[in-house]
Write a protein that holds these residues in place. Sequence first.
Motif, PDB file in Angstrom:
ATOM      1  N   VAL A 237     -10.564  17.658   0.143  1.00 40.41           N
ATOM      2  CA  VAL A 237      -9.508  16.621   0.517  1.00 40.41           C
ATOM      3  C   VAL A 237      -9.990  15.575  -0.126  1.00 40.41           C
ATOM      4  CG1 VAL A 237      -8.376  15.611   2.473  1.00 40.41           C
ATOM      5  CG2 VAL A 237      -8.873  17.855   2.413  1.00 40.41           C
ATOM      6  N   LEU A 238     -11.191  15.034   0.123  1.00 41.67           N
ATOM      7  CA  LEU A 238     -11.665  13.603  -0.305  1.00 41.67           C
ATOM      8  C   LEU A 238     -11.520  13.481  -1.924  1.00 41.67           C
ATOM      9  CD1 LEU A 238     -14.631  12.944   2.059  1.00 41.67           C
ATOM     10  CD2 LEU A 238     -12.382  11.618   1.832  1.00 41.67           C
ATOM     11  N   ASP A 239     -11.800  14.562  -2.612  1.00 44.23           N
ATOM     12  CA  ASP A 239     -11.963  14.751  -4.050  1.00 44.23           C
ATOM     13  C   ASP A 239     -10.328  14.269  -4.613  1.00 44.23           C
ATOM     14  OD1 ASP A 239     -14.387  14.595  -4.341  1.00 44.23           O
ATOM     15  OD2 ASP A 239     -14.615  16.842  -4.558  1.00 44.23           O
ATOM     16  N   LYS A 240      -9.478  15.198  -3.954  1.00 47.55           N
ATOM     17  CA  LYS A 240      -8.164  15.222  -4.303  1.00 47.55           C
ATOM     18  C   LYS A 240      -7.423  13.820  -4.161  1.00 47.55           C
ATOM     19  CE  LYS A 240      -8.032  19.450  -6.019  1.00 47.55           C
ATOM     20  NZ  LYS A 240      -7.817  19.467  -7.496  1.00 47.55           N
ATOM     21  N   LEU A 241      -7.733  13.200  -2.859  1.00 51.60           N
ATOM     22  CA  LEU A 241      -7.336  11.819  -2.883  1.00 51.60           C
ATOM     23  C   LEU A 241      -8.067  10.651  -3.318  1.00 51.60           C
ATOM     24  CD1 LEU A 241      -6.252  12.592   0.969  1.00 51.60           C
ATOM     25  CD2 LEU A 241      -4.766  12.966  -1.289  1.00 51.60           C
TER      26      LEU A 241
ATOM     27  N   ILE B 262      -2.717  12.070   5.805  1.00 53.75           N
ATOM     28  CA  ILE B 262      -3.830  12.648   4.935  1.00 53.75           C
ATOM     29  C   ILE B 262      -3.228  14.137   4.604  1.00 53.75           C
ATOM     30  CG2 ILE B 262      -6.038  13.424   4.556  1.00 53.75           C
ATOM     31  CD1 ILE B 262      -7.037  11.121   6.419  1.00 53.75           C
ATOM     32  N   LEU B 263      -2.797  14.964   5.737  1.00 56.52           N
ATOM     33  CA  LEU B 263      -2.267  16.152   5.176  1.00 56.52           C
ATOM     34  C   LEU B 263      -1.263  16.215   4.441  1.00 56.52           C
ATOM     35  CD1 LEU B 263      -2.655  19.261   6.163  1.00 56.52           C
ATOM     36  CD2 LEU B 263      -1.189  18.710   7.921  1.00 56.52           C
ATOM     37  N   ASP B 264      -0.149  15.507   4.664  1.00 58.86           N
ATOM     38  CA  ASP B 264       0.904  15.507   3.666  1.00 58.86           C
ATOM     39  C   ASP B 264       0.611  14.965   2.449  1.00 58.86           C
ATOM     40  OD1 ASP B 264       2.539  16.580   5.771  1.00 58.86           O
ATOM     41  OD2 ASP B 264       3.147  14.464   6.406  1.00 58.86           O
ATOM     42  N   ARG B 265      -0.102  13.991   2.280  1.00 55.04           N
ATOM     43  CA  ARG B 265      -0.472  13.534   0.821  1.00 55.04           C
ATOM     44  C   ARG B 265      -1.279  14.802   0.142  1.00 55.04           C
ATOM     45  NH1 ARG B 265      -4.380   8.764   1.376  1.00 55.04           N
ATOM     46  NH2 ARG B 265      -4.343   8.954  -0.796  1.00 55.04           N
ATOM     47  N   PHE B 266      -2.185  15.490   0.793  1.00 53.64           N
ATOM     48  CA  PHE B 266      -2.806  16.628   0.036  1.00 53.64           C
ATOM     49  C   PHE B 266      -1.969  17.726  -0.222  1.00 53.64           C
ATOM     50  CE2 PHE B 266      -5.393  20.672   0.552  1.00 53.64           C
ATOM     51  CZ  PHE B 266      -6.249  20.444  -0.551  1.00 53.64           C
ATOM     52  N   LEU B 267      -1.076  18.102   0.634  1.00 55.15           N
ATOM     53  CA  LEU B 267      -0.132  19.214   0.424  1.00 55.15           C
ATOM     54  C   LEU B 267       0.913  18.888  -0.652  1.00 55.15           C
ATOM     55  CD1 LEU B 267       0.558  20.475   4.068  1.00 55.15           C
ATOM     56  CD2 LEU B 267      -0.966  21.407   2.463  1.00 55.15           C
TER      57      LEU B 267
ATOM     58  N   ARG C  34       0.911  -1.413  -0.111  1.00 57.06           N
ATOM     59  CA  ARG C  34       0.085   0.019   0.078  1.00 57.06           C
ATOM     60  C   ARG C  34       0.865   1.337  -0.008  1.00 57.06           C
ATOM     61  NH1 ARG C  34      -2.722  -2.444   4.163  1.00 57.06           N
ATOM     62  NH2 ARG C  34      -2.103  -0.662   5.528  1.00 57.06           N
ATOM     63  N   GLU C  35       1.843   1.174   0.688  1.00 58.78           N
ATOM     64  CA  GLU C  35       2.789   2.523   0.821  1.00 58.78           C
ATOM     65  C   GLU C  35       3.214   2.621  -0.349  1.00 58.78           C
ATOM     66  OE1 GLU C  35       6.305   3.916   3.937  1.00 58.78           O
ATOM     67  OE2 GLU C  35       6.689   2.117   2.903  1.00 58.78           O
ATOM     68  N   ALA C  36       3.910   1.527  -1.112  1.00 61.50           N
ATOM     69  CA  ALA C  36       4.552   1.793  -2.615  1.00 61.50           C
ATOM     70  C   ALA C  36       3.497   2.214  -3.462  1.00 61.50           C
ATOM     71  CB  ALA C  36       5.257   0.365  -2.868  1.00 61.50           C
ATOM     72  N   LYS C  37       1.977   1.910  -3.495  1.00 57.34           N
ATOM     73  CA  LYS C  37       1.140   2.497  -4.525  1.00 57.34           C
ATOM     74  C   LYS C  37       0.835   3.774  -4.012  1.00 57.34           C
ATOM     75  CE  LYS C  37      -3.362   1.407  -5.731  1.00 57.34           C
ATOM     76  NZ  LYS C  37      -4.595   0.519  -5.675  1.00 57.34           N
ATOM     77  N   MET C  38       0.849   4.413  -2.851  1.00 58.45           N
ATOM     78  CA  MET C  38       0.234   5.637  -2.469  1.00 58.45           C
ATOM     79  C   MET C  38       1.305   6.620  -2.004  1.00 58.45           C
ATOM     80  SD  MET C  38      -3.373   4.120  -0.529  1.00 58.45           S
ATOM     81  CE  MET C  38      -3.990   5.816  -0.808  1.00 58.45           C
TER      82      MET C  38
ATOM     83  N   TRP D 142     -10.883   9.701  -2.855  1.00 58.58           N
ATOM     84  CA  TRP D 142     -11.527   8.952  -1.669  1.00 58.58           C
ATOM     85  C   TRP D 142     -10.959   7.805  -0.988  1.00 58.58           C
ATOM     86  CZ3 TRP D 142     -16.900  10.657  -0.029  1.00 58.58           C
ATOM     87  CH2 TRP D 142     -17.229  11.509  -0.586  1.00 58.58           C
ATOM     88  N   ASP D 143      -9.876   7.951  -1.024  1.00 59.10           N
ATOM     89  CA  ASP D 143      -8.918   6.608  -0.414  1.00 59.10           C
ATOM     90  C   ASP D 143      -8.226   7.371   0.364  1.00 59.10           C
ATOM     91  OD1 ASP D 143      -7.765   4.406  -0.139  1.00 59.10           O
ATOM     92  OD2 ASP D 143      -6.898   4.216  -2.006  1.00 59.10           O
ATOM     93  N   LEU D 144      -8.560   6.975   1.870  1.00 65.07           N
ATOM     94  CA  LEU D 144      -7.931   7.095   2.952  1.00 65.07           C
ATOM     95  C   LEU D 144      -7.218   5.993   3.645  1.00 65.07           C
ATOM     96  CD1 LEU D 144     -10.253   9.674   4.771  1.00 65.07           C
ATOM     97  CD2 LEU D 144      -8.577  10.178   2.820  1.00 65.07           C
ATOM     98  N   HIS D 145      -7.224   4.950   2.962  1.00 63.46           N
ATOM     99  CA  HIS D 145      -6.612   3.774   3.769  1.00 63.46           C
ATOM    100  C   HIS D 145      -5.251   3.623   3.202  1.00 63.46           C
ATOM    101  CE1 HIS D 145      -6.443  -0.083   5.538  1.00 63.46           C
ATOM    102  NE2 HIS D 145      -6.358  -0.949   4.328  1.00 63.46           N
ATOM    103  N   THR D 146      -4.124   4.389   3.832  1.00 66.71           N
ATOM    104  CA  THR D 146      -2.885   4.229   3.636  1.00 66.71           C
ATOM    105  C   THR D 146      -2.052   3.666   4.665  1.00 66.71           C
ATOM    106  OG1 THR D 146      -0.987   5.414   2.815  1.00 66.71           O
ATOM    107  CG2 THR D 146      -2.377   6.556   4.331  1.00 66.71           C
ATOM    108  N   ALA D 147      -0.959   3.198   4.480  1.00 63.77           N
ATOM    109  CA  ALA D 147      -0.094   2.563   5.447  1.00 63.77           C
ATOM    110  C   ALA D 147       0.857   3.680   6.078  1.00 63.77           C
ATOM    111  CB  ALA D 147       0.997   1.610   4.781  1.00 63.77           C
ATOM    112  N   THR D 148       0.203   4.019   7.394  1.00 67.05           N
ATOM    113  CA  THR D 148       0.898   5.008   8.033  1.00 67.05           C
ATOM    114  C   THR D 148       2.316   4.864   8.691  1.00 67.05           C
ATOM    115  OG1 THR D 148      -0.094   4.486  10.189  1.00 67.05           O
ATOM    116  CG2 THR D 148      -1.212   5.847   8.526  1.00 67.05           C
TER     117      THR D 148
END
Length: 354
Positions: free
Chosen positions: A136-140, A74-79, A22-26, A142-148
């Motif tokens: 935020v959801l539109d830019k991502l 989520i914040l860093d992915r959006f920025l 998941r990390e490699a993908k997102m 709608w996929d928040l399921h990432t490996a933190t």
Amino acid sequence: MKFAEPLESQRLSFLLEKAASREAKMWKVYVPKKPSNQDTDISPAQRDEVVRWLSDLHSGLKLYPETLSLTISILDRFLAIVKARPKYLRCIAIACFFLAAKTNEEDERIPALRDLARTSSCGCSPSEILRMERIVLDKLNWDLHTATPLEFLQIFHAMVLSCKSQFLAGLLGVNPSQHMSLLTRQLHHCLADHALLQIRGSMLALALITLELEKCCPDWLALTISLLKKAQIDSSQLICCRELVARCLTTHQASLPPNTVYIYQPLRRSLASCDWGAAGPEEPPPVRLHCKPSAKRKVEEMEVDEFYDGIKRLYNEDSVQEGGEGQGQACGTTLARQEGSSSPCPPLQPVRVT
């Protein structure tokens, strides 16, 4: 979670492989740029400031640590994909926080949006938070399921506990849950430093756990090599990451004032006050230091030249003649160096009792 069962190692390896996929993908590196205009660009310092603000908010609401980690992710992915203005940064951050809370928390623990907008002092209304949440959801997608990074840290910690009982003995009286809580706080401190944004969450978590292994486990190197193979991470990258993380964690300790002076005082008797005088007419004027036994000595009011001149006189690097009108008075009782002492400090010169 039980760590001693034979099949648990296979299960942890499967979870690690799934999280790494998941990390490699997102995962996308967030490269903060030094803003040319504070009104149009979010600076790295502003990003770190809002992450620390989110940490304080999360601590006050007593939510799961996974919620804060997902919020920062989520914040860093959006920025990383959206160029936002600083005036919208807190609205973006609180929207990410609300999304993460709804993802991880139990329904009864999710704060009401109106209360969250009021108590957080984010400066935006509930309707503005909802609009930003949709953006935020539109830019991502709608996929928040990432490996933190916290997910990787939990997996690595469980792997160590499952195969190394000596690690438990080196935890110095804390149980695994308390130790994991300590590592989580260190991780959140690292996530608030933009200098570590170039590092994947898996690499950051592995650096943290191996730094801890080095302190607690005698054969930490062999265990680190085993974790490297399971995570499929290059050793040279881990070495660089460990140096950055170790440097970041030094600021996590209780920091002292930048100009703190340590005075070597082996005697039990405390010093009331010290007067350092000038050695001659060309020397700087005398500086008075108040010496308190338990207080940290601050010399912020001293000039740099006066400070180093005082150190030179303390170690007799300047020739100070006894007697004379410009002679300063020494302080306290005689400081004698004990015979056979292995102290690395240079010997202090004897002084007279006033």
